[in-house]
Design a protein around this motif. Sequence first.
Motif, PDB file in Angstrom:
ATOM      1  N   GLY A 183       0.825  -1.216   0.000  1.00 44.57           N
ATOM      2  CA  GLY A 183       0.000   0.000   0.000  1.00 44.57           C
ATOM      3  C   GLY A 183       0.853   1.257   0.000  1.00 44.57           C
ATOM      4  N   ILE A 184       1.820   1.326   0.896  1.00 39.96           N
ATOM      5  CA  ILE A 184       2.687   2.520   0.986  1.00 39.96           C
ATOM      6  C   ILE A 184       3.509   2.673  -0.297  1.00 39.96           C
ATOM      7  CG2 ILE A 184       4.687   3.492   2.211  1.00 39.96           C
ATOM      8  CD1 ILE A 184       3.408   2.215   4.781  1.00 39.96           C
ATOM      9  N   THR A 185       3.976   1.537  -0.846  1.00 36.96           N
ATOM     10  CA  THR A 185       4.749   1.588  -2.098  1.00 36.96           C
ATOM     11  C   THR A 185       3.897   2.153  -3.233  1.00 36.96           C
ATOM     12  OG1 THR A 185       5.927  -0.383  -1.349  1.00 36.96           O
ATOM     13  CG2 THR A 185       6.173   0.200  -3.673  1.00 36.96           C
ATOM     14  N   LEU A 186       2.666   1.667  -3.346  1.00 40.05           N
ATOM     15  CA  LEU A 186       1.785   2.140  -4.412  1.00 40.05           C
ATOM     16  C   LEU A 186       1.416   3.613  -4.226  1.00 40.05           C
ATOM     17  CD1 LEU A 186      -0.656  -0.896  -4.943  1.00 40.05           C
ATOM     18  CD2 LEU A 186       1.311  -0.244  -6.320  1.00 40.05           C
ATOM     19  N   VAL A 187       1.205   4.019  -2.981  1.00 37.50           N
ATOM     20  CA  VAL A 187       0.909   5.438  -2.707  1.00 37.50           C
ATOM     21  C   VAL A 187       2.101   6.303  -3.121  1.00 37.50           C
ATOM     22  CG1 VAL A 187       0.568   7.116  -0.836  1.00 37.50           C
ATOM     23  CG2 VAL A 187      -0.803   5.043  -0.895  1.00 37.50           C
ATOM     24  N   ASP A 237      -4.630   5.325 -10.539  1.00 36.67           N
ATOM     25  CA  ASP A 237      -5.284   4.174  -9.897  1.00 36.67           C
ATOM     26  C   ASP A 237      -4.360   3.516  -8.868  1.00 36.67           C
ATOM     27  OD1 ASP A 237      -7.569   4.560 -11.285  1.00 36.67           O
ATOM     28  OD2 ASP A 237      -7.140   3.071 -12.841  1.00 36.67           O
ATOM     29  N   LEU A 238      -3.055   3.563  -9.166  1.00 41.86           N
ATOM     30  CA  LEU A 238      -2.075   2.993  -8.227  1.00 41.86           C
ATOM     31  C   LEU A 238      -2.214   3.644  -6.851  1.00 41.86           C
ATOM     32  CD1 LEU A 238       1.331   2.666 -10.142  1.00 41.86           C
ATOM     33  CD2 LEU A 238      -0.179   0.845  -9.389  1.00 41.86           C
ATOM     34  N   TYR A 239      -2.395   4.939  -6.872  1.00 38.39           N
ATOM     35  CA  TYR A 239      -2.529   5.713  -5.628  1.00 38.39           C
ATOM     36  C   TYR A 239      -3.780   5.268  -4.858  1.00 38.39           C
ATOM     37  CZ  TYR A 239      -3.174   9.804  -2.628  1.00 38.39           C
ATOM     38  OH  TYR A 239      -3.366  10.633  -1.558  1.00 38.39           O
ATOM     39  N   LYS A 240      -4.889   5.117  -5.607  1.00 40.35           N
ATOM     40  CA  LYS A 240      -6.148   4.707  -4.958  1.00 40.35           C
ATOM     41  C   LYS A 240      -6.055   3.288  -4.390  1.00 40.35           C
ATOM     42  CE  LYS A 240      -8.855   7.634  -8.022  1.00 40.35           C
ATOM     43  NZ  LYS A 240      -9.574   7.645  -9.299  1.00 40.35           N
ATOM     44  N   ILE A 241      -5.462   2.410  -5.177  1.00 39.43           N
ATOM     45  CA  ILE A 241      -5.295   1.021  -4.710  1.00 39.43           C
ATOM     46  C   ILE A 241      -4.391   0.995  -3.477  1.00 39.43           C
ATOM     47  CG2 ILE A 241      -4.381  -1.271  -5.316  1.00 39.43           C
ATOM     48  CD1 ILE A 241      -5.137  -0.564  -8.266  1.00 39.43           C
ATOM     49  N   LEU A 276      -3.890   3.415  -1.316  1.00 39.51           N
ATOM     50  CA  LEU A 276      -4.615   3.948  -0.158  1.00 39.51           C
ATOM     51  C   LEU A 276      -5.564   2.907   0.424  1.00 39.51           C
ATOM     52  CD1 LEU A 276      -5.794   7.647  -0.744  1.00 39.51           C
ATOM     53  CD2 LEU A 276      -4.193   6.776   0.947  1.00 39.51           C
ATOM     54  N   THR A 277      -6.265   2.194  -0.462  1.00 35.45           N
ATOM     55  CA  THR A 277      -7.207   1.158  -0.014  1.00 35.45           C
ATOM     56  C   THR A 277      -6.476   0.079   0.790  1.00 35.45           C
ATOM     57  OG1 THR A 277      -8.482   1.545  -2.009  1.00 35.45           O
ATOM     58  CG2 THR A 277      -9.000  -0.449  -0.792  1.00 35.45           C
ATOM     59  N   LEU A 278      -5.329  -0.347   0.263  1.00 38.54           N
ATOM     60  CA  LEU A 278      -4.553  -1.381   0.961  1.00 38.54           C
ATOM     61  C   LEU A 278      -4.033  -0.861   2.304  1.00 38.54           C
ATOM     62  CD1 LEU A 278      -2.483  -3.130  -1.842  1.00 38.54           C
ATOM     63  CD2 LEU A 278      -4.105  -4.214  -0.306  1.00 38.54           C
ATOM     64  N   ALA A 279      -3.532   0.365   2.292  1.00 38.14           N
ATOM     65  CA  ALA A 279      -2.981   0.940   3.529  1.00 38.14           C
ATOM     66  C   ALA A 279      -4.081   1.100   4.586  1.00 38.14           C
ATOM     67  CB  ALA A 279      -2.330   2.282   3.226  1.00 38.14           C
ATOM     68  N   TYR A 280      -5.246   1.578   4.156  1.00 36.80           N
ATOM     69  CA  TYR A 280      -6.355   1.711   5.104  1.00 36.80           C
ATOM     70  C   TYR A 280      -6.853   0.338   5.588  1.00 36.80           C
ATOM     71  CZ  TYR A 280      -6.925   6.761   4.719  1.00 36.80           C
ATOM     72  OH  TYR A 280      -6.735   8.107   4.799  1.00 36.80           O
ATOM     73  N   SER A 281      -6.792  -0.656   4.696  1.00 37.43           N
ATOM     74  CA  SER A 281      -7.168  -2.032   5.104  1.00 37.43           C
ATOM     75  C   SER A 281      -6.242  -2.519   6.215  1.00 37.43           C
ATOM     76  CB  SER A 281      -7.074  -3.005   3.930  1.00 37.43           C
ATOM     77  OG  SER A 281      -7.928  -2.616   2.913  1.00 37.43           O
ATOM     78  N   ALA A 282      -4.949  -2.243   6.041  1.00 36.89           N
ATOM     79  CA  ALA A 282      -3.970  -2.655   7.063  1.00 36.89           C
ATOM     80  C   ALA A 282      -4.263  -1.944   8.379  1.00 36.89           C
ATOM     81  CB  ALA A 282      -2.551  -2.353   6.579  1.00 36.89           C
ATOM     82  N   CYS A 283      -4.588  -0.633   8.283  1.00 40.17           N
ATOM     83  CA  CYS A 283      -4.912   0.134   9.503  1.00 40.17           C
ATOM     84  C   CYS A 283      -6.175  -0.433  10.167  1.00 40.17           C
ATOM     85  CB  CYS A 283      -5.149   1.610   9.154  1.00 40.17           C
ATOM     86  SG  CYS A 283      -3.661   2.463   8.688  1.00 40.17           S
TER      87      CYS A 283
END
Lengths: 130, 68
Positions: free
Chosen positions: A83-87, A96-100, A102-109
């Motif tokens: 998530g952080i890498t894509l952001v 879209d990479l940024y959105k994906i 963010l979604t992954l990073a928020y999922s981890a949170c």
Amino acid sequence: MNFKQFTAIRILVIIIMAGFISWAVVSANIWIPIPVVIAAVVVMMLLRRRVREVVVDERVYSIAEKASLVAFRIFGIAAAVIGITLVALGWQSASDLYKIGLTLAYSACGLLIIYYIAYLYYNRKYSGKK
Amino acid sequence: MSRISNQIRRLRFDHGEMTQEELAQRAGCTRQTIIALEQGKYVPSIELAFKIAHALGVALEEVFQYEA
């Protein structure tokens, strides 16, 4: 009904359910899986009641606990790192990479928050505190 | 490897060649758990240990031993 029969029927129910879900995906119909999953859950609950042997015991729960912890760690770390890498990669273009990412990073949170709440609950439950 | 060993297999045979299935039913667990216990791959909870001892009609320390 014995455990072997129960296992065979459970596999059959899973295959039928997978078939319906595949059909729903192919035909782009989101309303097919809902009744199918509900029916499968009801069938499995009714079947489990008819099994005279013990189906789930403390060893099964112990295995499930260990598997959950491993899955939590792998998903948590992978989702955070990817998530952080894509952001970072899509930061400037807001692609879209940024959105994906963010979604992954928020999922981890979200996963960490749920884990922390569950940990607090069980820690309090098994600590003797009131 | 666990420091807790058990005599479940021997006690089953001493107890009229009780099957794993029968012991599992009496102790309220699965046959897979009895197999894992006999192979020393799983250490039971105190509650299950008592249930197994009760099912075999012996004291807990006759079934499970702790090697310090």
